[in-house]
Design an enzyme around this catalytic site. Structure first.
Site, short mmCIF file in Angstrom:
data_model
loop_
_atom_site.label_atom_id
_atom_site.label_comp_id
_atom_site.label_asym_id
_atom_site.label_seq_id
_atom_site.Cartn_x
_atom_site.Cartn_y
_atom_site.Cartn_z
N TYR A 186 7.16 12.93 -17.06
CA TYR A 186 6.37 14.14 -16.86
C TYR A 186 7.02 15.08 -15.86
O TYR A 186 7.48 14.66 -14.80
CB TYR A 186 4.98 13.78 -16.31
N LYS A 200 -11.73 -6.90 4.31
CA LYS A 200 -12.27 -5.74 3.59
C LYS A 200 -11.35 -5.34 2.44
O LYS A 200 -10.18 -5.77 2.39
CB LYS A 200 -12.47 -4.57 4.57
N ARG A 255 -14.50 7.39 15.07
CA ARG A 255 -15.10 7.09 13.77
C ARG A 255 -16.54 6.62 13.98
O ARG A 255 -17.48 7.35 13.78
CB ARG A 255 -14.24 6.01 13.09
N MET A 274 0.79 6.83 -15.40
CA MET A 274 -0.36 5.95 -15.21
C MET A 274 -0.05 4.49 -15.55
O MET A 274 -0.41 3.58 -14.83
CB MET A 274 -1.53 6.44 -16.06
C1 LIG Z 1 -9.40 -2.84 9.33
C2 LIG Z 1 -9.84 -3.17 10.69
C3 LIG Z 1 -9.17 -4.16 11.44
C4 LIG Z 1 -7.91 -4.85 10.97
O1 LIG Z 1 -6.82 -3.99 11.13
P1 LIG Z 1 -5.30 -4.45 10.83
O2 LIG Z 1 -4.51 -3.33 11.33
O3 LIG Z 1 -5.19 -4.62 9.35
O4 LIG Z 1 -5.08 -5.70 11.57
C5 LIG Z 1 -9.71 -4.50 12.66
N1 LIG Z 1 -10.82 -3.89 13.14
C6 LIG Z 1 -11.47 -2.92 12.47
C7 LIG Z 1 -12.67 -2.28 13.05
C8 LIG Z 1 -11.00 -2.52 11.23
O5 LIG Z 1 -11.64 -1.55 10.56
#
Ligand SMILES: *Cc1c(COP(=O)(O)O)cnc(C)c1O
Length: 397
Positions: free
Chosen positions: A285, A55, A153, A333
């Site tokens: 800044y 992701k 979540r 930036m």
């Molecule tokens: C992001 C995520 C992972 C991976 O987590 P890491 O800590 O980067 O290994 C695994 N499962 C779910 C559901 C996630 O959202």
């Protein structure tokens, strides 16, 4: 000195050519990624499948290239946060199983079914919507049901999980491939992880009693994979570890062999300007830095618009000429300032290391995260589109 020895090697000359072309860039070592995955596979054992989490543009490493590499290196499933990421993987290679870890919005459901991406189901409502769409299209949709064991979540609560799974197995258009949960504190809270695992195991027990078989059971992210090696079920979901970063914690120490995984990403920018400043000079800044003495200051060609979190202002360090140099004043930036008083030969055009090794020094994403009051995940995903990604290693061509 270090610089001169390095310059004489051909590898260094190649690096120098790269240096001259960019202001801020990331070099990604595909061999490191491949060997990290091999180490994870070895650690998990032969019977465990691996879902590699890609992701957020593969944690900032570049989704297309990383997906291609992982396909060649034998990942079993990809994990993504959203539909756009899943479709990018589809363009790289056909037919790979992809689990959508995030929620699937109503308007995305049809595409998910058509493209045979596996959604995560947390409720009967979602299950029924998918079933209806699949029926219309004359297709089946393979799903994973998520159990909320304490992350809060997504996922069905543990006490309602059995009922949901029973409904899902009853819907003919749905094919239940997996059941999973997610730890909230695997890197630093053993007790809460045990609480979550017990809840999840309770659901698995109920399923066994109801004689419902689910092929893939999974819970472990990178931290859990390292801390709970005995309860991997039959699929693991590493993210951070694939990219070579160990989820560290001050509270929980980890017995992990040295050189088991190594960071795949290094981040660089350039020295754009060097000047001497007299004592009392205020920098950047908000004038949060005032020179306590005469200093040499380098202006670097990267800021928070590229990759570097502003919260590292006055605290973070970078490597210039193999020396650690402190960031001075507020990061802006497009530029930031570093103390090069101890690097007398620093000059315009030189490379500065934001993450990576040079000489005997190295800076990790975890170290940057500590300076910036955040986690290494955010450090990596904060690397913006402005930063050119360069791929090295056998597969890079
Ligand atoms: C992001 C995520 C992972 C991976 O987590 P890491 O800590 O980067 O290994 C695994 N499962 C779910 C559901 C996630 O959202």
């Amino acid at each position: 000195m270090v610089k001169q020895t390095l310059r004489s090697s051909p590898r260094r000359d190649e690096d120098d050519r790269v240096q001259t072309r960019f202001r801020c860039w990331a070099e990604i070592d595909l061999d490191a990624l491949r060997s990290n995955l091999a180490w994870i596979r070895h650690r998990a054992g032969p019977r465990i499948k691996i879902l590699t989490v890609v992701k957020a543009d593969a944690y900032g490493h570049g989704l297309k290239q990383i997906a291609a590499l992982l396909m060649q290196s034998g990942t079993d499933i990809f994990g993504v946060a959203n539909l756009a990421e899943a479709r990018t993987i589809r363009h790289v290679g056909r037919g790979w199983p992809i689990l959508l870890l995030g929620v699937c919005l109503p308007e995305e459901m049809e595409t998910v079914v058509r493209d045979q991406i596996m959604p995560t189901i947390s409720s009967l409502n979602e299950a029924e919507q998918f079933a209806a769409i699949a029926k219309q299209l004359g297709q089946q949709v393979t799903v994973h049901v998520k159990v909320d064991s304490g992350m809060g979540r997504l996922g069905v609560s543990a006490d309602k999980a059995l009922a949901l799974v029973e409904e899902v197995t009853r819907l003919r258009e749905l094919k239940l491939q997996g059941l999973y949960t997610h730890y909230s504190s695997a890197e630093d809270d053993a007790e809460y992880s045990r609480f979550q695992r017990d809840r999840f195991s309770g659901v698995l027990r109920q399923l066994r009693e109801a004689r419902i078989e689910v092929p893939l059971i999974h819970a472990n992210n990178s931290a859990a994979l390292l801390h709970e090696p005995d309860t991997t079920f039959n699929l693991i979901r590493p993210g951070l570890l694939v990219y070579g970063i160990v989820p560290a914690s001050a509270k929980r120490t980890l017995a992990i062999p040295a050189r088991s995984v190594r960071p795949a990403l290094a981040l660089y920018c350039r020295v754009g300007f060097v000047k001497e400043i007299p004592r009392g000079t205020r920098l950047s800044y908000g004038q949060t830095f005032k020179a306590p003495r005469r200093m040499r200051v380098a202006t670097l060609t990267a800021g928070y618009g590229d990759a570097y979190l502003r919260s590292g202002s006055n605290r973070a360090e970078v490597l210039i000429g193999g020396q650690r140099c402190r960031v001075l004043g507020n990061i802006t930036m497009d530029q930031m300032l570093a103390d090069v008083s101890r690097v007398p030969n620093a000059r315009m055009g030189d490379r500065a290391v934001l993450i990576g090794a040079e000489g005997n020094e190295s800076i990790t994403a975890s170290e940057v995260a500590a300076w910036c009051d955040t986690v290494p995940w955010e450090v990596l995903t904060n690397i913006t589109y402005r930063v050119t990604r360069i791929y090295r290693g056998a597969q890079a061509a």
